[in-house]
Design an enzyme around this catalytic site. Structure first.
Site, PDB file in Angstrom:
ATOM      1  NE  ARG A  47      -2.899  -4.213  -8.902  1.00  0.00           N
ATOM      2  CZ  ARG A  47      -2.148  -4.784  -7.961  1.00  0.00           C
ATOM      3  NH1 ARG A  47      -2.120  -4.266  -6.758  1.00  0.00           N
ATOM      4  NH2 ARG A  47      -1.433  -5.855  -8.236  1.00  0.00           N
ATOM      5  N   GLY A  73       0.737 -10.409   9.913  1.00  0.00           N
ATOM      6  CA  GLY A  73      -0.343  -9.442   9.965  1.00  0.00           C
ATOM      7  C   GLY A  73      -0.202  -8.403   8.859  1.00  0.00           C
ATOM      8  CD  GLN A 106       1.101   1.496   3.585  1.00  0.00           C
ATOM      9  OE1 GLN A 106       1.741   0.746   2.882  1.00  0.00           O
ATOM     10  NE2 GLN A 106       0.890   2.760   3.281  1.00  0.00           N
ATOM     11  CD  GLU A 163     -10.072  -3.707  -4.889  1.00  0.00           C
ATOM     12  OE1 GLU A 163     -10.640  -4.644  -5.486  1.00  0.00           O
ATOM     13  OE2 GLU A 163     -10.232  -2.507  -5.192  1.00  0.00           O
ATOM     14  NE  ARG A 206      -1.953  -2.234   1.612  1.00  0.00           N
ATOM     15  CZ  ARG A 206      -2.160  -0.958   1.876  1.00  0.00           C
ATOM     16  NH1 ARG A 206      -2.324  -0.551   3.120  1.00  0.00           N
ATOM     17  NH2 ARG A 206      -2.230  -0.080   0.893  1.00  0.00           N
ATOM     18  CD  GLU A 210      -2.629   1.999  -2.318  1.00  0.00           C
ATOM     19  OE1 GLU A 210      -2.459   1.271  -1.342  1.00  0.00           O
ATOM     20  OE2 GLU A 210      -3.536   1.829  -3.131  1.00  0.00           O
TER      21      GLU A 210
END
Length: 289
Positions: A52, A71, A74, A91, A93, A124
């Site tokens: 990505r 927060g 995952q 990435e 997150r 993912e």
């Protein structure tokens, strides 16, 4: 864990089996394999081969605000590299956590080969539908070019059919302008697949521009390309018998006669150029009765 996802195999679920969440005392950021640990965000670096490439800044800001309030739900998946850790999955997150000002981020440390690393990154993003069609095609193509995987192996790994894999990779052969339209979201994967079926590169660009400017649906674009191909399709050569009959009918009616046929049906066209000529042909046809 919740029930396993279908479609892409076990995917990332396998990474989080039997994992407990804890924030232990860490010495020099040494994290045990399998546990969720909090790692200094400055010790984490992005994956340079991340499939990505585009991250929506507005959505990143929204995620950052959510992280400030709740927060990171995952954990980010990392692997150990020289001088820290490299992101395997998460990435977006990680970027949002930086925007939110977090000092440490929850992570799972995995021992992975380069091939496993790439595969998990692609899975993912495909699970979350985060990749645009070109990023997905590039990621799948890298699995072939860099790691020597076959389309059959890729198909089993990502849970997509072989035709899906080959059609995705085919998009990389489109002209640069069409690829940019697809990356930007002006064209969908369906649009791009239809355009990839056009042989001429210049025509691919023209059709793509038309599809974008007119905001054509995929179905409308497919119909347009189909009609365009019909116009360009050369007429089939007639058999000697058909040509002979046309000449015989021309002698009878005194005008051009065209016979066209398919497997089971066809038509006979008799040309005329004036009302008198039409009446003459009609009289000849009546004599046949």
């Amino acid at each position: 864990m919740a029930a396993k996802k279908s479609g892409l195999g076990r995917g990332l679920d396998a990474l989080f089996e039997n994992v407990s969440i804890e924030e232990p005392e860490m010495k020099n950021n040494e994290a045990a394999e399998g546990g969720i640990l909090y790692v200094d965000i400055n010790d984490v670096k992005p994956n340079v081969n991340q499939p990505r490439k585009h991250f929506d800044e507005e959505k990143l800001e929204e995620l950052a605000q959510s992280i400030k309030s709740h927060g990171i739900i995952q954990p980010i998946v990392l692997r150990k590299v020289d001088h820290g850790y490299e992101i395997v999955a998460g990435e977006r997150r990680y970027r949002a956590a930086r925007k939110a000002g977090l000092k440490k981020v929850p992570c799972v440390i995995k021992e992975l080969t380069d091939e496993q690393h790439m595969l998990i990154a692609i899975i993912e993003n495909m699970q979350r539908e985060d990749l645009n069609p070109i990023e997905e095609a590039e990621g799948l193509n890298n699995m072939i070019e860099v790691y020597g995987m076959t389309q059959e192996q890729i198909s089993k790994s990502v849970g997509k059919s072989r035709p899906y894999i080959s059609n995705a990779i085919r998009l990389l052969k489109l002209p640069g302008e069409v690829i940019e339209f697809t990356k930007n979201g002006d064209l969908s994967a369906g649009h791009s697949r239809a355009i990839a079926g056009i042989e001429n590169k210049d025509m691919q660009i023209k059709v793509a521009q038309k599809a974008v400017s007119e905001k054509m649906s995929v179905r409308a674009l497919e119909n347009y390309i189909s009609s365009m191909n019909k116009e360009k399709r050369p007429p089939k050569e007639k058999s000697a018998d058909i040509v002979r009959v046309e000449h015989e009918l021309k002698d009878i009616f005194g005008t051009k006669v065209n016979i066209s046929k398919s497997t089971k049906r066809g038509k006979i066209e008799i040309e005329y150029y004036s009302r008198d000529e039409l009446e003459r042909i009609i009289d000849l046809l009546k004599e046949v009765r």
